[in-house]
Design a protein around this motif. Sequence first.
Motif, PDB file in Angstrom:
ATOM      1  N   LYS A   1     -24.532 -20.957  55.285  1.00  0.00           N
ATOM      2  CA  LYS A   1     -23.104 -21.014  55.002  1.00  0.00           C
ATOM      3  C   LYS A   1     -22.581 -19.690  54.456  1.00  0.00           C
ATOM      4  O   LYS A   1     -23.370 -18.812  54.058  1.00  0.00           O
ATOM      5  CB  LYS A   1     -22.795 -22.137  54.023  1.00  0.00           C
ATOM      6  N   ALA A   2     -21.260 -19.553  54.425  1.00  0.00           N
ATOM      7  CA  ALA A   2     -20.627 -18.346  53.905  1.00  0.00           C
ATOM      8  C   ALA A   2     -20.809 -18.260  52.388  1.00  0.00           C
ATOM      9  O   ALA A   2     -21.045 -19.263  51.710  1.00  0.00           O
ATOM     10  CB  ALA A   2     -19.141 -18.350  54.258  1.00  0.00           C
ATOM     11  N   THR A   3     -20.686 -17.045  51.858  1.00  0.00           N
ATOM     12  CA  THR A   3     -20.759 -16.844  50.408  1.00  0.00           C
ATOM     13  C   THR A   3     -19.408 -16.342  49.906  1.00  0.00           C
ATOM     14  O   THR A   3     -18.710 -15.574  50.595  1.00  0.00           O
ATOM     15  CB  THR A   3     -21.850 -15.826  50.048  1.00  0.00           C
ATOM     16  N   TYR A   4     -19.043 -16.795  48.701  1.00  0.00           N
ATOM     17  CA  TYR A   4     -17.751 -16.451  48.112  1.00  0.00           C
ATOM     18  C   TYR A   4     -17.978 -15.950  46.676  1.00  0.00           C
ATOM     19  O   TYR A   4     -18.967 -16.313  46.026  1.00  0.00           O
ATOM     20  CB  TYR A   4     -16.828 -17.668  48.095  1.00  0.00           C
ATOM     21  N   ASP A   5     -17.031 -15.163  46.195  1.00  0.00           N
ATOM     22  CA  ASP A   5     -17.123 -14.722  44.805  1.00  0.00           C
ATOM     23  C   ASP A   5     -16.479 -15.776  43.897  1.00  0.00           C
ATOM     24  O   ASP A   5     -16.042 -16.839  44.355  1.00  0.00           O
ATOM     25  CB  ASP A   5     -16.457 -13.353  44.618  1.00  0.00           C
ATOM     26  N   ALA A   6     -16.429 -15.499  42.607  1.00  0.00           N
ATOM     27  CA  ALA A   6     -15.935 -16.476  41.634  1.00  0.00           C
ATOM     28  C   ALA A   6     -14.472 -16.833  41.864  1.00  0.00           C
ATOM     29  O   ALA A   6     -14.017 -17.917  41.490  1.00  0.00           O
ATOM     30  CB  ALA A   6     -16.116 -15.930  40.219  1.00  0.00           C
ATOM     31  N   GLN A   7     -13.708 -15.923  42.481  1.00  0.00           N
ATOM     32  CA  GLN A   7     -12.298 -16.184  42.754  1.00  0.00           C
ATOM     33  C   GLN A   7     -12.079 -16.864  44.104  1.00  0.00           C
ATOM     34  O   GLN A   7     -10.956 -17.121  44.500  1.00  0.00           O
ATOM     35  CB  GLN A   7     -11.495 -14.872  42.723  1.00  0.00           C
ATOM     36  N   GLY A   8     -13.180 -17.158  44.825  1.00  0.00           N
ATOM     37  CA  GLY A   8     -13.065 -17.819  46.123  1.00  0.00           C
ATOM     38  C   GLY A   8     -12.841 -16.881  47.278  1.00  0.00           C
ATOM     39  O   GLY A   8     -12.534 -17.331  48.394  1.00  0.00           O
ATOM     40  N   ASN A   9     -12.994 -15.578  47.057  1.00  0.00           N
ATOM     41  CA  ASN A   9     -12.847 -14.612  48.138  1.00  0.00           C
ATOM     42  C   ASN A   9     -14.130 -14.545  48.968  1.00  0.00           C
ATOM     43  O   ASN A   9     -15.233 -14.573  48.416  1.00  0.00           O
ATOM     44  CB  ASN A   9     -12.522 -13.223  47.571  1.00  0.00           C
TER      45      ASN A   9
END
Length: 329
Positions: free
Chosen positions: A213-221
Amino acid sequence: MRFLTKPLLILFLLFSVCSFSQVKIITSLPDVTPNNPIATAKPDTISHWTNKNTLGIDISQIAFVNWSAGGTSSITGLLKGHLKRDYKDEYQVWSSELLFKYGLNKQEGIELRKTDDVFRINSTYGYRKDTLSNWYHSVKFNFNTQFSNGYNYPNTENPISKPFAPAYTFLGIGSEYIYKPEKLNVYLSPLTLKNTAVLDQTLANKGAYGVTKATYDAQGNLISKGKRSKTEVGILVTSYIEKEIATNITIKNRLTLFTDYIHNFGNIDVDWQFQADFKVNNHIKANIGLNLIYDEDIEIIEIENGVSVNKGAEIQLKQVLGIGLQYTF
């Protein structure tokens, strides 16, 4: 292995479809002469190919008018086909088939819904050195996907599957036991490549069907997109038997088992298909079908109290009962 996905799919698809050609093997025969009159008794062509095409449609309908017990009027249709090509000589066999199904259901007051969606190609080539043996050194190719988007009804805004999302490709080498009188095939492969393609990026980002799956930062980016394919290498076992158990009653049983060497070896993916055909006459037939699937990479999402709940990998079961027209040529 991501960069191999599209080339492999195109190569294997073309390779298998080519087997549906109408090529015939012609054997040269001696010319007819006064000294060789026997030649006139021999056929001028010999074909090692056998072809069978079956197309059918099943329709069921129910209607209510002022029915005191209640009920919902509906109509269901299923279009299906099975195209099969077989080549056989003393030492070689090549069996290829294309199967497809597409079903729709319309209920009063409810939008059109899909009931079945299958597109599958199977192709196996085998060679034996001894004409007395039923065992062949074999190469097997399987491809499986669907025609249109799938939904977790009543939600029709967010597809849970699409054409080529997923698409499964198997390619392997092994040994196959073929016993034609009983229409029995058993295939054993210690080395099979399984590729799962999820060519829709939205589904890939969610990690659908086992891809990363995709990875996101803490802000959801978004940091990195989800991978659109997953490749496994493992053991594949398949079996198929077709038998007439009574007059005009034929059963077909197909089983596929796969386990990956690297990821959770011993956890077996299962695809079991059973069908019983009941022949009324040459063009009208009834059938009962059962399909059981277990794949640890397929997570079941259910809606409970308006909230999506991930149930994880569970047994999937599909049952079909139909009666309709069938044409074989």
